[in-house]
Motif scaffolding. Sequence first.
Motif, short mmCIF file in Angstrom:
data_model
loop_
_atom_site.label_atom_id
_atom_site.label_comp_id
_atom_site.label_asym_id
_atom_site.label_seq_id
_atom_site.Cartn_x
_atom_site.Cartn_y
_atom_site.Cartn_z
N SER A 145 0.83 -1.20 0.00
CA SER A 145 0.00 0.00 0.00
C SER A 145 0.87 1.25 0.00
O SER A 145 0.59 2.22 -0.71
CB SER A 145 -0.93 0.01 1.22
N LYS A 146 1.95 1.22 0.78
CA LYS A 146 2.86 2.35 0.82
C LYS A 146 3.60 2.50 -0.51
O LYS A 146 3.88 3.61 -0.95
CB LYS A 146 3.86 2.20 1.97
N VAL A 147 3.92 1.38 -1.13
CA VAL A 147 4.55 1.44 -2.46
C VAL A 147 3.61 2.10 -3.46
O VAL A 147 4.03 2.90 -4.30
CB VAL A 147 4.94 0.02 -2.94
N THR A 148 2.32 1.78 -3.36
CA THR A 148 1.33 2.39 -4.23
C THR A 148 1.26 3.90 -4.03
O THR A 148 1.19 4.67 -4.99
CB THR A 148 -0.06 1.77 -3.98
N VAL A 149 1.30 4.34 -2.75
CA VAL A 149 1.29 5.77 -2.45
C VAL A 149 2.53 6.45 -3.04
O VAL A 149 2.44 7.54 -3.63
CB VAL A 149 1.24 6.01 -0.93
N PHE A 203 -5.96 14.74 0.95
CA PHE A 203 -7.40 14.85 0.74
C PHE A 203 -7.84 13.99 -0.45
O PHE A 203 -8.85 13.28 -0.38
CB PHE A 203 -7.77 16.32 0.50
N LEU A 204 -7.05 14.03 -1.52
CA LEU A 204 -7.35 13.20 -2.69
C LEU A 204 -7.14 11.72 -2.39
O LEU A 204 -7.90 10.86 -2.85
CB LEU A 204 -6.47 13.63 -3.87
N LEU A 205 -6.10 11.42 -1.59
CA LEU A 205 -5.83 10.02 -1.24
C LEU A 205 -6.91 9.43 -0.35
O LEU A 205 -7.20 8.24 -0.42
CB LEU A 205 -4.47 9.91 -0.56
N ARG A 206 -7.52 10.27 0.50
CA ARG A 206 -8.63 9.77 1.32
C ARG A 206 -9.82 9.36 0.44
O ARG A 206 -10.50 8.38 0.72
CB ARG A 206 -9.06 10.83 2.34
N GLY A 207 -10.02 10.11 -0.61
CA GLY A 207 -11.06 9.72 -1.57
C GLY A 207 -10.73 8.40 -2.25
O GLY A 207 -11.60 7.57 -2.48
N LEU A 208 -9.43 8.22 -2.55
CA LEU A 208 -8.99 6.96 -3.16
C LEU A 208 -9.16 5.80 -2.18
O LEU A 208 -9.51 4.68 -2.59
CB LEU A 208 -7.52 7.07 -3.59
N GLU A 209 -8.93 6.05 -0.89
CA GLU A 209 -9.14 5.02 0.13
C GLU A 209 -10.59 4.56 0.16
O GLU A 209 -10.87 3.36 0.23
CB GLU A 209 -8.73 5.55 1.51
N LYS A 213 -11.42 0.98 -0.93
CA LYS A 213 -11.61 0.30 0.35
C LYS A 213 -10.28 -0.20 0.92
O LYS A 213 -10.20 -1.29 1.50
CB LYS A 213 -12.61 -0.85 0.22
N LYS A 214 -9.23 0.57 0.72
CA LYS A 214 -7.92 0.25 1.28
C LYS A 214 -7.53 1.32 2.30
O LYS A 214 -8.02 2.45 2.26
CB LYS A 214 -6.86 0.17 0.18
N GLU A 215 -6.62 0.95 3.20
CA GLU A 215 -6.16 1.87 4.23
C GLU A 215 -4.68 2.17 4.03
O GLU A 215 -4.01 1.59 3.18
CB GLU A 215 -6.40 1.27 5.62
N ASN A 216 -4.18 3.10 4.85
CA ASN A 216 -2.75 3.47 4.84
C ASN A 216 -2.29 4.02 3.49
O ASN A 216 -1.18 3.72 3.03
CB ASN A 216 -1.87 2.27 5.23
N LEU A 217 -3.14 4.81 2.84
CA LEU A 217 -2.74 5.44 1.59
C LEU A 217 -2.39 6.91 1.78
O LEU A 217 -2.32 7.67 0.82
CB LEU A 217 -3.86 5.32 0.55
N GLN A 218 -2.17 7.30 3.04
CA GLN A 218 -1.87 8.70 3.34
C GLN A 218 -0.38 8.99 3.15
O GLN A 218 0.48 8.13 3.34
CB GLN A 218 -2.28 9.03 4.77
N LEU A 219 -0.10 10.21 2.78
CA LEU A 219 1.26 10.67 2.53
C LEU A 219 1.88 11.18 3.83
O LEU A 219 1.25 11.95 4.55
CB LEU A 219 1.25 11.79 1.48
#
Length: 334
Positions: A145-149, A203-209, A213-219
Amino acid sequence: MPASQTLLQHLLHQEMTPPTEFLRMCMKALKHHKEKIWLAAKIIFLVLAVFFLARYFILNISDISDIDQYIDWRVFALSILIFIVHKLTLAGLWHYITILGGVRIKPSDAVTAYLYSVLGKYIPGKVFMLLARFPAYKRAGTSLSKVTVCFLLEAVCTILGAVILFIASLFFFPNNLLSGYEPLIAILIAVLFVCMHPKVINFLLRGLERLTKKENLQLSMTYMQMLKVSLLFVLNWLVVGIGYYMLATSVYPVPASELLYTAGIFAISTTIGILAIIAPSGIGVREAIMILGLGLIMPQPYAVMIAVMARLWTTAGEMIVILAAFIVSKVRNK
């Protein structure tokens, strides 16, 4: 009894198990064969990449053979060396972003993973570039997930860097192209700096979450770190822009005063090609933007020739670094 056999029995005998139980068995079977699935995925990835590369050369072989007589191949070779430096620098920037994002593996593994993923750009849909980086990080036990971010952050910084360089290059255009548009340019630059703020990106990543339906996509970066990374991408675009300028001069005598404008044209055309998701490696889209931009500083036939050459230029440079990464990886493993 193996999970795959249990799943097969369910399919053959049509046991009346609840949907959740059937889904659980599917996931168990996938987990049991995950190594084979990863191997199959890598083989499919390579086959698709080779197919689209071969398809490109077959469709464009006549154009490539026609321009041979017009090129200063010494200048062209030097421009390829600059492109290779640009690609290796991008691999280093990718590793730097993953460190800031809390995903750390060996630098050599990170660079190799990045260079291998370049093949993914030749397959329609940019997701293959991300999937090609997963195995190296999966082996290290890091969060995918962090790699995706980090991958999304790299894409954002790539676009921001290209746009900033293109806007700066327009001020060096020989004609009064920006006359009367200075206030609009100032507003656009201000908007870009606002878009770089981690709060906007998160803010955009929270929309992506919510969407995935995935977590830990925050920068987890500060604004100063984001500005630094974006500046490094601008400098990297400038490096490859110099190489592109040399490519152009190998075909047509472009004045040195138009170097920055030429670099900006390459940056913005490549970025628009990246955003064209369905076009593998932006084929067709990038060339159209190049021809439009270069047509303002040279005769149209030369602009078309340079656009075709640019595709050969980038593909040759990328194949060189990918092959080098493959050889170095095999030697290191032995």
